[in-house]
Design an enzyme around this catalytic site. Structure first.
Site, mmCIF file in Angstrom:
data_model
loop_
_atom_site.group_PDB
_atom_site.id
_atom_site.type_symbol
_atom_site.label_atom_id
_atom_site.label_comp_id
_atom_site.label_asym_id
_atom_site.label_seq_id
_atom_site.Cartn_x
_atom_site.Cartn_y
_atom_site.Cartn_z
ATOM 1 N N GLY A 9 0.857 -1.196 -0.058
ATOM 2 C CA GLY A 9 -0.081 0.037 -0.194
ATOM 3 C C GLY A 9 0.938 1.298 0.026
ATOM 4 N N GLY A 11 -0.063 4.310 -0.432
ATOM 5 C CA GLY A 11 -0.945 5.484 -0.244
ATOM 6 C C GLY A 11 -0.367 6.374 0.739
ATOM 7 N N GLY A 14 1.203 4.529 3.765
ATOM 8 C CA GLY A 14 2.439 3.721 3.277
ATOM 9 C C GLY A 14 3.454 4.570 2.849
ATOM 10 N NE ARG A 82 -12.196 5.972 10.631
ATOM 11 C CZ ARG A 82 -12.492 6.316 11.863
ATOM 12 N NH1 ARG A 82 -13.686 6.476 12.386
ATOM 13 N NH2 ARG A 82 -11.429 6.766 12.759
ATOM 14 N NE ARG A 88 -10.048 3.715 13.676
ATOM 15 C CZ ARG A 88 -10.315 4.511 14.747
ATOM 16 N NH1 ARG A 88 -11.484 4.237 15.414
ATOM 17 N NH2 ARG A 88 -9.664 5.520 14.955
ATOM 18 C CG ASN A 95 -9.940 -1.947 3.913
ATOM 19 O OD1 ASN A 95 -9.915 -1.617 2.797
ATOM 20 N ND2 ASN A 95 -9.688 -1.060 4.744
ATOM 21 C CG ASN A 120 -8.518 1.021 10.773
ATOM 22 O OD1 ASN A 120 -8.313 0.556 11.687
ATOM 23 N ND2 ASN A 120 -8.299 2.473 10.449
ATOM 24 C CG HIS A 175 -7.409 1.352 15.989
ATOM 25 N ND1 HIS A 175 -7.285 2.440 16.668
ATOM 26 C CD2 HIS A 175 -7.377 1.978 14.818
ATOM 27 C CE1 HIS A 175 -6.944 3.354 15.858
ATOM 28 N NE2 HIS A 175 -6.944 2.984 14.785
HETATM 29 N N1 LIG Z 1 -4.335 1.425 12.458
HETATM 30 C C1 LIG Z 1 -4.316 2.499 12.352
HETATM 31 O O1 LIG Z 1 -3.923 3.276 13.314
HETATM 32 C C2 LIG Z 1 -4.566 3.417 11.055
HETATM 33 C C3 LIG Z 1 -4.309 4.420 10.892
HETATM 34 C C4 LIG Z 1 -4.426 5.380 9.479
HETATM 35 C C5 LIG Z 1 -5.113 4.564 8.838
HETATM 36 N N2 LIG Z 1 -5.333 3.428 9.030
HETATM 37 C C6 LIG Z 1 -5.793 2.541 7.836
HETATM 38 O O2 LIG Z 1 -4.699 2.278 6.696
HETATM 39 C C7 LIG Z 1 -5.291 1.920 5.551
HETATM 40 C C8 LIG Z 1 -4.622 2.878 4.537
HETATM 41 O O3 LIG Z 1 -4.893 4.359 4.750
HETATM 42 P P1 LIG Z 1 -4.437 5.346 3.860
HETATM 43 O O4 LIG Z 1 -4.530 6.650 4.422
HETATM 44 O O5 LIG Z 1 -2.975 4.846 3.508
HETATM 45 O O6 LIG Z 1 -5.167 5.150 2.520
HETATM 46 P P2 LIG Z 1 -4.903 5.625 0.876
HETATM 47 O O7 LIG Z 1 -6.134 5.431 0.129
HETATM 48 O O8 LIG Z 1 -4.018 6.718 0.784
HETATM 49 O O9 LIG Z 1 -3.759 4.288 0.561
HETATM 50 C C9 LIG Z 1 -4.273 2.902 0.375
HETATM 51 C C10 LIG Z 1 -3.641 2.270 -0.839
HETATM 52 O O10 LIG Z 1 -3.602 0.917 -0.898
HETATM 53 C C11 LIG Z 1 -3.702 0.534 -2.239
HETATM 54 N N3 LIG Z 1 -4.337 -0.531 -2.391
HETATM 55 C C12 LIG Z 1 -5.515 -0.891 -2.684
HETATM 56 N N4 LIG Z 1 -5.523 -2.159 -2.846
HETATM 57 C C13 LIG Z 1 -4.264 -2.834 -2.954
HETATM 58 C C14 LIG Z 1 -3.948 -4.103 -3.160
HETATM 59 N N5 LIG Z 1 -4.666 -5.222 -3.547
HETATM 60 N N6 LIG Z 1 -2.568 -4.152 -3.100
HETATM 61 C C15 LIG Z 1 -1.617 -3.112 -2.945
HETATM 62 N N7 LIG Z 1 -2.178 -1.894 -2.551
HETATM 63 C C16 LIG Z 1 -3.336 -1.672 -2.491
HETATM 64 C C17 LIG Z 1 -4.198 1.809 -2.885
HETATM 65 O O11 LIG Z 1 -4.028 1.776 -4.183
HETATM 66 C C18 LIG Z 1 -3.805 3.127 -2.025
HETATM 67 O O12 LIG Z 1 -2.702 3.478 -2.743
HETATM 68 C C19 LIG Z 1 -6.807 2.267 5.541
HETATM 69 O O13 LIG Z 1 -7.614 1.011 6.032
HETATM 70 C C20 LIG Z 1 -6.944 2.964 7.085
HETATM 71 O O14 LIG Z 1 -8.127 2.943 7.503
HETATM 72 C C21 LIG Z 1 -5.173 2.489 10.186
#
Ligand SMILES: NC(=O)c1ccc[n+]([C@@H]2O[C@H](COP(=O)([O-])OP(=O)(O)OC[C@H]3O[C@@H](n4cnc5c(N)ncnc54)[C@H](O)[C@@H]3O)[C@@H](O)[C@H]2O)c1
Length: 312
Positions: A9, A11, A14, A82, A88, A95, A120, A175
């Protein structure tokens, strides 16, 4: 550099994790995403920042899981974030599919890796990864507690007017909005929070911590928090690679600790080169036990919903 960390990931969370990790100069980094060109472009950009900050780190972007082969740590951030008004848990169906693929494809190529999960709903996604990879429980860890505790620490430091370094807070549980900020175990330079902050203000801080992720989602409107979550992931990665024996709150597989079985749940863990070396069990009072139970019930429900989606 001999350590290798692959981030699935590319994004917001990542790529920001890649940024924090590169600054720590503790591993070469691979960024994988399904969007063509994006992880390659971000990796190239970050690579070109290395001469400026003076760090010798190799950063690679790819759309192919082969690039992750032989990783010491796999970080999973792939998946939808989200939108305003979403919980979440609303992300579960989309997801679960994305994380399943990421877990299966990476473990084939890095069977000895330790997994740090961010996607999440966090506790359910960590559970899914452990079941699909069949790794030992201590080798899959969910990131939530460092972030939730850091939010509380930031609010307390601002309220009291001290350095964030003087504030220790412990937020346990799932969480989700039922997370449990433990005010009795939290302190400002050794003095219990309740002796430093009046009850009403402390309650407001606890509530703001619980809704801390949602507050940012409603401000951003197009995504969720990423600086603090990814800083938390990079602290966990560093603790593992440097075998620090660092105690932090994180989501771990429960085998009877806190009276809980077969769920991932936020508890204090000690991180070392083998992942979770030990789960620390706090002495809790009745009210804290009740709050953790309510949080565990919520996590259990999400894991049940997950079982109806994926055969695990
Ligand atoms: N645990 C925590 O504390 C916490 C905190 C923030 C975000 N999150 C979670 O982390 C996740 C990512 O958030 P983000 O802000 O980076 O989102 P984002 O949309 O910016 O990035 C997610 C990335 O995943 C990629 N993706 C989708 N399917 C894929 C696959 N099969 N293989 C590889 N990549 C793939 C997308 O192309 C995108 O670039 C979300 O589920 C968010 O809720 C968790």
């Amino acid at each position: 550099m001999k350590n290798k960390v692959s981030i699935i990931g590319g994004g917001m969370t990542g790529s920001t994790t890649a940024h924090w990790l590169a600054e720590r100069e503790i591993a070469d980094i691979v960024l994988v995403d399904i969007v063509e060109g994006m992880p390659q472009g971000k990796a190239l950009d970050l690579q070109q920042a290395m001469p400026v900050i003076g760090k010798d780190v190799k950063i690679t972007g790819s759309n192919d899981y082969d690039a992750t082969s032989g990783s010491d740590i796999i970080v999973i951030t792939a998946g939808l974030p989200r939108k305003p008004g979403m919980s979440r848990d609303d992300l579960l169906t989309a997801n679960a599919e994305i994380v399943s693929k990421a877990a299966i494809e990476t473990v084939k190529r890095s069977p000895d890796a330790i997994y740090v999960i961010l996607t999440n709903p966090l506790d359910a996604m960590a559970y899914l990864t452990m079941k699909l990879t069949q790794l030992a429980p201590g080798r899959v860890i969910g990131q939530a507690g460092i972030l939730d505790s850091a939010r509380m620490r930031a609010f307390v430091a601002a309220d009291v007017g001290v350095s964030v370094e003087n504030v220790q807070c412990y937020v346990l549980g799932g969480h989700g909005d039922e997370m449990v900020p433990l005010t009795r175990h939290s302190n400002v330079a050794g003095t219990a929070l309740r002796d430093v902050i009046p009850a009403e203000r402390l309650e407001a801080i606890v509530n703001r911590t619980r809704k801390g992720g949602g507050e940012i989602v409603s401000l951003l409107k197009t995504g969720s928090a990423y600086y603090a979550p990814s800083a938390a992931v990079s602290q966990m990665v560093e603790a593992i690679l440097k075998d620090k024996h660092l105690i932090v709150p994180a989501s771990a597989y429960m085998r009877g600790e806190y009276g809980l079985q077969d769920i991932f749940f936020g508890v204090p863990v000690q991180l070392s080169q083998n992942g979770i070396e030990k789960i620390i069990v706090y002495d809790l009072d009745n009210e804290e036990r009740q709050a953790l139970k309510a949080s565990a019930d919520a996590v259990r429900q999400t894991i049940e919903a997950l079982r109806n989606l994926v055969k695990i």
